[in-house]
Motif scaffolding. Structure first.
Motif, PDB file in Angstrom:
ATOM      1  N   GLY A 161       0.767  -1.245   0.000  1.00  0.00           N
ATOM      2  CA  GLY A 161       0.000   0.000   0.000  1.00  0.00           C
ATOM      3  C   GLY A 161       0.797   1.292   0.000  1.00  0.00           C
ATOM      4  N   ALA A 162       2.120   1.224   0.002  1.00  0.00           N
ATOM      5  CA  ALA A 162       2.896   2.468   0.055  1.00  0.00           C
ATOM      6  C   ALA A 162       2.964   3.160  -1.309  1.00  0.00           C
ATOM      7  CB  ALA A 162       4.297   2.190   0.592  1.00  0.00           C
ATOM      8  N   ASN A 163       2.954   2.365  -2.400  1.00  0.00           N
ATOM      9  CA  ASN A 163       3.149   2.940  -3.744  1.00  0.00           C
ATOM     10  C   ASN A 163       2.053   2.480  -4.699  1.00  0.00           C
ATOM     11  OD1 ASN A 163       6.071   3.873  -3.177  1.00  0.00           O
ATOM     12  ND2 ASN A 163       6.034   1.707  -2.613  1.00  0.00           N
ATOM     13  N   VAL A 164       1.181   3.390  -5.071  1.00  0.00           N
ATOM     14  CA  VAL A 164       0.034   2.986  -5.887  1.00  0.00           C
ATOM     15  C   VAL A 164       0.354   2.949  -7.379  1.00  0.00           C
ATOM     16  CG1 VAL A 164      -1.748   3.627  -4.247  1.00  0.00           C
ATOM     17  CG2 VAL A 164      -0.860   5.346  -5.824  1.00  0.00           C
ATOM     18  N   ASP A 165       1.269   3.788  -7.833  1.00  0.00           N
ATOM     19  CA  ASP A 165       1.679   3.745  -9.243  1.00  0.00           C
ATOM     20  C   ASP A 165       3.135   3.318  -9.292  1.00  0.00           C
ATOM     21  OD1 ASP A 165      -0.716   4.716 -10.743  1.00  0.00           O
ATOM     22  OD2 ASP A 165      -0.458   6.479  -9.475  1.00  0.00           O
ATOM     23  N   CYS A 166       3.383   2.156  -9.868  1.00  0.00           N
ATOM     24  CA  CYS A 166       4.733   1.581  -9.792  1.00  0.00           C
ATOM     25  C   CYS A 166       5.364   1.347 -11.160  1.00  0.00           C
ATOM     26  CB  CYS A 166       4.684   0.241  -9.052  1.00  0.00           C
ATOM     27  SG  CYS A 166       4.482   0.427  -7.281  1.00  0.00           S
ATOM     28  N   LYS A 167       6.691   1.265 -11.175  1.00  0.00           N
ATOM     29  CA  LYS A 167       7.447   0.868 -12.359  1.00  0.00           C
ATOM     30  C   LYS A 167       8.025  -0.526 -12.109  1.00  0.00           C
ATOM     31  CE  LYS A 167       8.687   5.625 -13.462  1.00  0.00           C
ATOM     32  NZ  LYS A 167       9.731   6.651 -13.363  1.00  0.00           N
ATOM     33  N   PRO A 168       8.319  -1.289 -13.169  1.00  0.00           N
ATOM     34  CA  PRO A 168       8.862  -2.645 -12.994  1.00  0.00           C
ATOM     35  C   PRO A 168      10.081  -2.679 -12.071  1.00  0.00           C
ATOM     36  CG  PRO A 168       8.330  -2.257 -15.293  1.00  0.00           C
ATOM     37  CD  PRO A 168       8.126  -0.959 -14.597  1.00  0.00           C
ATOM     38  N   GLN A 169      10.951  -1.673 -12.204  1.00  0.00           N
ATOM     39  CA  GLN A 169      12.163  -1.643 -11.395  1.00  0.00           C
ATOM     40  C   GLN A 169      11.847  -1.562  -9.892  1.00  0.00           C
ATOM     41  OE1 GLN A 169      15.101  -2.342 -12.337  1.00  0.00           O
ATOM     42  NE2 GLN A 169      16.013  -1.947 -10.338  1.00  0.00           N
ATOM     43  N   VAL A 214       5.427 -12.394  -1.893  1.00  0.00           N
ATOM     44  CA  VAL A 214       4.423 -12.094  -2.908  1.00  0.00           C
ATOM     45  C   VAL A 214       4.590 -10.626  -3.312  1.00  0.00           C
ATOM     46  CG1 VAL A 214       1.938 -11.743  -3.095  1.00  0.00           C
ATOM     47  CG2 VAL A 214       2.823 -13.889  -2.146  1.00  0.00           C
ATOM     48  N   VAL A 215       4.927 -10.399  -4.591  1.00  0.00           N
ATOM     49  CA  VAL A 215       5.300  -9.064  -5.049  1.00  0.00           C
ATOM     50  C   VAL A 215       4.208  -8.445  -5.915  1.00  0.00           C
ATOM     51  CG1 VAL A 215       7.000  -7.781  -6.424  1.00  0.00           C
ATOM     52  CG2 VAL A 215       7.747  -9.664  -4.968  1.00  0.00           C
ATOM     53  N   CYS A 216       3.913  -7.173  -5.687  1.00  0.00           N
ATOM     54  CA  CYS A 216       2.896  -6.472  -6.493  1.00  0.00           C
ATOM     55  C   CYS A 216       2.995  -4.981  -6.235  1.00  0.00           C
ATOM     56  CB  CYS A 216       1.502  -6.966  -6.125  1.00  0.00           C
ATOM     57  SG  CYS A 216       1.180  -6.987  -4.365  1.00  0.00           S
ATOM     58  N   ASP A 217       2.257  -4.185  -7.022  1.00  0.00           N
ATOM     59  CA  ASP A 217       2.213  -2.756  -6.726  1.00  0.00           C
ATOM     60  C   ASP A 217       1.335  -2.538  -5.492  1.00  0.00           C
ATOM     61  OD1 ASP A 217      -0.588  -1.711  -7.397  1.00  0.00           O
ATOM     62  OD2 ASP A 217      -0.076  -2.609  -9.321  1.00  0.00           O
ATOM     63  N   GLY A 218       1.432  -1.365  -4.893  1.00  0.00           N
ATOM     64  CA  GLY A 218       0.761  -1.099  -3.625  1.00  0.00           C
ATOM     65  C   GLY A 218      -0.755  -1.109  -3.707  1.00  0.00           C
ATOM     66  N   PHE A 219      -1.291  -0.801  -4.876  1.00  0.00           N
ATOM     67  CA  PHE A 219      -2.750  -0.811  -5.016  1.00  0.00           C
ATOM     68  C   PHE A 219      -3.263  -2.252  -4.947  1.00  0.00           C
ATOM     69  CE2 PHE A 219      -6.965  -0.299  -6.539  1.00  0.00           C
ATOM     70  CZ  PHE A 219      -7.303   1.038  -6.410  1.00  0.00           C
ATOM     71  N   VAL A 220      -2.609  -3.112  -5.718  1.00  0.00           N
ATOM     72  CA  VAL A 220      -2.999  -4.527  -5.726  1.00  0.00           C
ATOM     73  C   VAL A 220      -2.702  -5.166  -4.368  1.00  0.00           C
ATOM     74  CG1 VAL A 220      -2.450  -6.791  -6.744  1.00  0.00           C
ATOM     75  CG2 VAL A 220      -2.789  -4.800  -8.223  1.00  0.00           C
ATOM     76  N   GLY A 221      -1.547  -4.854  -3.796  1.00  0.00           N
ATOM     77  CA  GLY A 221      -1.160  -5.416  -2.505  1.00  0.00           C
ATOM     78  C   GLY A 221      -2.118  -5.032  -1.404  1.00  0.00           C
ATOM     79  N   ASN A 222      -2.553  -3.785  -1.427  1.00  0.00           N
ATOM     80  CA  ASN A 222      -3.508  -3.351  -0.412  1.00  0.00           C
ATOM     81  C   ASN A 222      -4.848  -4.047  -0.617  1.00  0.00           C
ATOM     82  OD1 ASN A 222      -5.431  -1.074   0.928  1.00  0.00           O
ATOM     83  ND2 ASN A 222      -3.384  -1.034   1.791  1.00  0.00           N
ATOM     84  N   THR A 223      -5.203  -4.280  -1.884  1.00  0.00           N
ATOM     85  CA  THR A 223      -6.437  -5.002  -2.188  1.00  0.00           C
ATOM     86  C   THR A 223      -6.360  -6.439  -1.664  1.00  0.00           C
ATOM     87  OG1 THR A 223      -6.785  -3.637  -4.146  1.00  0.00           O
ATOM     88  CG2 THR A 223      -7.998  -5.705  -4.072  1.00  0.00           C
TER      89      THR A 223
END
Lengths: 335, 335
Positions: A143-151, A222-231
């Motif tokens: 949930g810390a980063n909602v818009d992420c880059k692959p890196q 389990v790796v994902c962007d913060g929006f998906v992770g928070n979901t």
């Protein structure tokens, strides 16, 4: 070790926080606490307990940052807030870790602005450990980063690996990318690009994981962007709480079911233990150049005590140094 | 009405599909079925049952598209597939609806390529109805579109509204945007922009909904991009199935708990009913210019029968025409 505690964060501050600190002081002889907040209030809370006073210091802070405030603005305006003062203790090396159950946004912003990031890390990530069927798993980012880059996601994976390895004590943990299909070519632009990066890394990457399988606990990181992770995190909490609530209501609905409930106490205990979020207490912001543990906003005393326990494992294992070494090793393989 | 059935889609084809068709024929006098697939195989399956033969036609199709194939390539290559033939029946107006429990990707691609989109719709959306604590809710989009623009999400909201209104029979249903915070300014770029569009629409928009609250069922139409929607759906399934599995194992673990299980049969029934995905059978691809229902890949006969029931409600309520009218009404307010 000495731990800075934001005494005024979360729904149950300061009472649950103070009680959690007292529990931790009893359980761990090597822990000292510096707690921030209104001195009178905290003194009065601590006076309820019997504890080793030589290991607790209260640092007066007159302001409190609420979850409704704009994180960065609140941090800048409220210099005398309990959060700001707790963060500064780590920045000034007076404490080895900081714990808060207050606003996630303000704590994250504060970690970055006051303490700073590890060199080379673009975005710190909130990394809670969750109970899975076959074992715990860590979600990075939750949930810390909602818009992420692959890196960013690659860095989340590396940090999650080191964290899991040290806190759960599993060498070379498995890493998977949250995706809505198992095959490499599935997903959105972010997951397709991230897949390539993870496949070419030296991580124990096992491919995509579909959300349906996450709670099985077969994968460690389990790796994902913060929006998906928070979901993922909030769906887990929501469904589990609704289901357990339904069971409870139904069990109390008649005399017959109440009698049945007595027979199935072991079942209820199994469920309670398997889905107990409070066991892990808090989630670190991995990537900050310090030990920063976000405790759940609704933490009770035991959950807060476990957040302290977690920061202690993090510290004793020297996880921060290991994180830096792993990040350096993984920078090389991109060149 | 006449319904085209892909006889060879999903894990339990064709036996569960044929049995589901027979169940539907008995329940609904006004339903006729055209089923596609290998004629011999389907004839032999149907011969197991007693049913009104005048209402069933078998259309021979020699090929099957599997979930592992590239959707568009498979559709182009396998002209004689059961899916292609079923889709063509709707395109040629020989049938009023098409149902498949096969590959989601191939079915979606086929709906768009063979049948086509409603004028003005940029992306059709997979829209399953899910059981919530206080009532069912529809998720739009649950996996058809992984990279979305705000305008797509607005269309999802409008389509979800009309669908819920007609299938669940609730006038002016509430609409919320899935987001990782309740406040307007929370979320990623997509949700921030979408929030503005929804706020200025004539929908009954109630703001953001956090994933934790989705399964409460307080909101009727839940809008998000397909990656998040699929995560919501699959986390729901995964957590519920793991929790119920744990309960079952624990209940069977000893004689005492087995006795307890007898007392709490009503509790188990309550749980089973509350979390029964099969009740709604299938999810439409809203935005396609035809009635296209995706049944779950693991559908049993009852789930497939319910997918047929759903296509029938869709048809009898003339939901497609209402969808077109609502979309036209909502195009105006953007100018």
């Amino acid at each position: 070790m000495r731990i800075a505690i934001d005494g005024m964060g979360g729904d149950n501050a300061p009472s649950a926080i103070v009680e959690g600190c007292v529990m931790a002081l009893k359980e761990f002889n090597d822990v000292e606490i510096v707690i921030t907040g209104p001195e009178d209030l905290l003194t009065s809370e601590f006076s309820k307990y019997d504890y080793d006073k030589s290991r607790v210091a209260i640092l007066n802070a007159t302001e409190v940052i609420s979850t409704n405030e704009h994180p960065v603005m609140a941090l800048r305006k409220k210099k005398d807030s309990s959060l700001n003062k707790a963060l500064k203790l780590v920045k000034d090396k007076e404490c080895d870790a900081v714990i808060s159950s207050g606003s996630t946004g303000a704590f994250l912003a504060g970690c970055t602005l006051v303490i700073g990031r590890i060199k080379g890390i673009e975005r710190p990530a909130l990394s809670p450990i969750m109970p899975g069927m076959k074992g715990p798993f860590v979600v990075v980012d939750a949930g810390a980063n909602v818009d992420c880059k692959p890196q960013y996601l690659k860095q989340f994976a590396i940090m999650g690996k080191v964290y899991y390895e040290n806190v759960i004590n599993v060498p070379n943990p498995t890493v998977a990318l949250v995706n809505i299909g198992a095959e490499e070519e599935k997903g959105n632009e972010l997951t397709k690009e991230t897949y390539k990066l993870l496949k070419n890394s030296n991580l124990n990457f096992v491919g995509n994981i579909e959300p349906r399988d996450i709670t099985d606990g077969n994968v460690n990181v389990v790796v994902c962007d913060g929006f998906v992770g928070n979901t993922v995190l909030k769906m887990y909490e929501g469904v589990a709480s609704n289901l357990l609530g339904t069971i409870k209501t139904a069990l109390l609905s008649s005399l017959v079911t109440k009698i049945g409930a007595l027979f199935i106490m072991p079942v209820i205990k199994t469920l309670k233990n398997k889905f107990d979020y409070k066991e892990y207490g808090g989630a670190p912001f991995l990537g900050v150049d310090g030990i920063c543990i976000k405790a759940h906003g609704s933490s009770d005393a035991r959950a807060f005590k476990n957040a302290i326990k977690q920061s202690r494992i993090f510290y004793l294992n020297d996880t921060l140094s290991k994180l830096k070494i792993e990040l350096e090793n993984n920078t090389d393989d991109e060149k």
